[in-house]
Design an enzyme around this catalytic site. Sequence first.
Site, PDB file in Angstrom:
ATOM      1  N   SER A  43     -29.177  11.576  17.363  1.00  0.00           N
ATOM      2  CA  SER A  43     -30.325  10.978  17.145  1.00  0.00           C
ATOM      3  C   SER A  43     -31.465  11.967  17.347  1.00  0.00           C
ATOM      4  O   SER A  43     -32.415  11.626  16.865  1.00  0.00           O
ATOM      5  CB  SER A  43     -30.373   9.543  17.861  1.00  0.00           C
ATOM      6  OG  SER A  43     -30.725   9.787  19.245  1.00  0.00           O
ATOM      7  N   LYS A 102     -35.276   9.661  23.576  1.00  0.00           N
ATOM      8  CA  LYS A 102     -36.325   9.356  22.654  1.00  0.00           C
ATOM      9  C   LYS A 102     -37.477  10.118  23.125  1.00  0.00           C
ATOM     10  O   LYS A 102     -37.902  10.287  24.274  1.00  0.00           O
ATOM     11  CB  LYS A 102     -36.610   7.903  22.037  1.00  0.00           C
ATOM     12  CG  LYS A 102     -35.510   7.374  21.518  1.00  0.00           C
ATOM     13  CD  LYS A 102     -35.231   7.880  20.016  1.00  0.00           C
ATOM     14  CE  LYS A 102     -34.022   6.794  19.466  1.00  0.00           C
ATOM     15  NZ  LYS A 102     -32.685   7.292  20.237  1.00  0.00           N
TER      16      LYS A 102
END
Lengths: 197, 197
Positions: A117, A154
């Site tokens: 990701s 993230k």
Amino acid sequence: MSLTPKKARFLEFLRSYQQERGMPPTFQEIMNGLGMSSLGTVNWYVQELEKDGYLRRTQENGKRALELIDSKAESLPLLGKIAAGLPIEAIPNSEWIEVPPAYLLPDHYVLQVSGNSMIGDHIQDGDYVVIRQQEQAEAGETVVALINGEATLKRYYPKAEGIELHPRNPDYPVIQVSPNDDFRIQGVLRCLLRNFE
Amino acid sequence: MSLTPKKARFLEFLRSYQQERGMPPTFQEIMNGLGMSSLGTVNWYVQELEKDGYLRRTQENGKRALELIDSKAESLPLLGKIAAGLPIEAIPNSEWIEVPPAYLLPDHYVLQVSGNSMIGDHIQDGDYVVIRQQEQAEAGETVVALINGEATLKRYYPKAEGIELHPRNPDYPVIQVSPNDDFRIQGVLRCLLRNFE
DNA sequence: CCTCCTTTCTCGTAAGTTCCTCGTAAGTAA
DNA sequence: TTACTTACGAGGAACTTACGAGAAAGGAGG
């Protein structure tokens, strides 16, 4: 602190013997293997290295009872794997990962990245990341975040309307944190490590 | 504050010995290495440099107990920047980069990657790579190669017709090494390091 | 250029420490 | 018994430290 060449050679012999035969050697085997001619010499090394903290015995008077101690002084605990959208998968018998000494600080630990990701930042599946545990972060920093029990790595972007967590992969959505989500920053990314071969 | 040339040469010898052999030298080894003919001379330097604050002993009367003060013991030399198709740009007053202790071995050094020719392997501009100097490589390994004086970081693929060097970026061509090229492998990639913040 | 003076560096030797080795013998477990 | 570990003391090898004498190198003044 560092070993003398002869002690290092002794330890190296133990290591490779253990590696090849799956068990520690006897004193006699060490003596022959290293070209010594007295068991007293072997015993002297064993005691010295035990004192120095490189060696331990699994039992008193036991046969083949030598055990190497890995120096954990240069490593950080590998707490688990972090994948997008899953809780951190704790690794039970926590391994230790060697890191550059500058990161050997309190509140630092290592995670292994699972999934892609963050591939846009060139953080790939299998990479190790050094994390500093802290609850605050600057805008744009890469953080380990906990949302409703799920952990994720993230980019952190606080906005007027709320917090956004950006992946770096078009296949993954930007996460909007709403006020009634249970949200916490767990730590920020300090270093990335990738071992080859 | 500044050293005399001879003292600098002495320190430099200690540094490179430590780097190559993984431990400090004995007085005798210093004497031979620097072409002196008396241990007294070595001792004089040691005392001077200790007084000047460049050196310390890890133990009184200890063997191989010399330690450089700005502990570069945990670092490898940053030899330069490597960019696709350019010679390695040597960094003059070589910095030292901290690496995981497992890579603190003879024949290891650090380069900084410049450019994005290996971006497909997620090695990006500015990353540090730990290289082990060696002339052989396995197929598929990432190597530092020298072609006609130009250095480059590429995947190594020996073929029947000759050697191929693959970038990991569609914007760059595969390099075909012909027999009359001056080709050498300089080292192989062992570890990638990226520091944040 | 030469001469004097100071700092930097060199040498040999010898004493002092630590590291390592040996042989032998007693102890312990299957 | 056999196969192994543990203990001890003596001694040599490897290495560091101390000391005194002096040679080279560099700067200042003639």
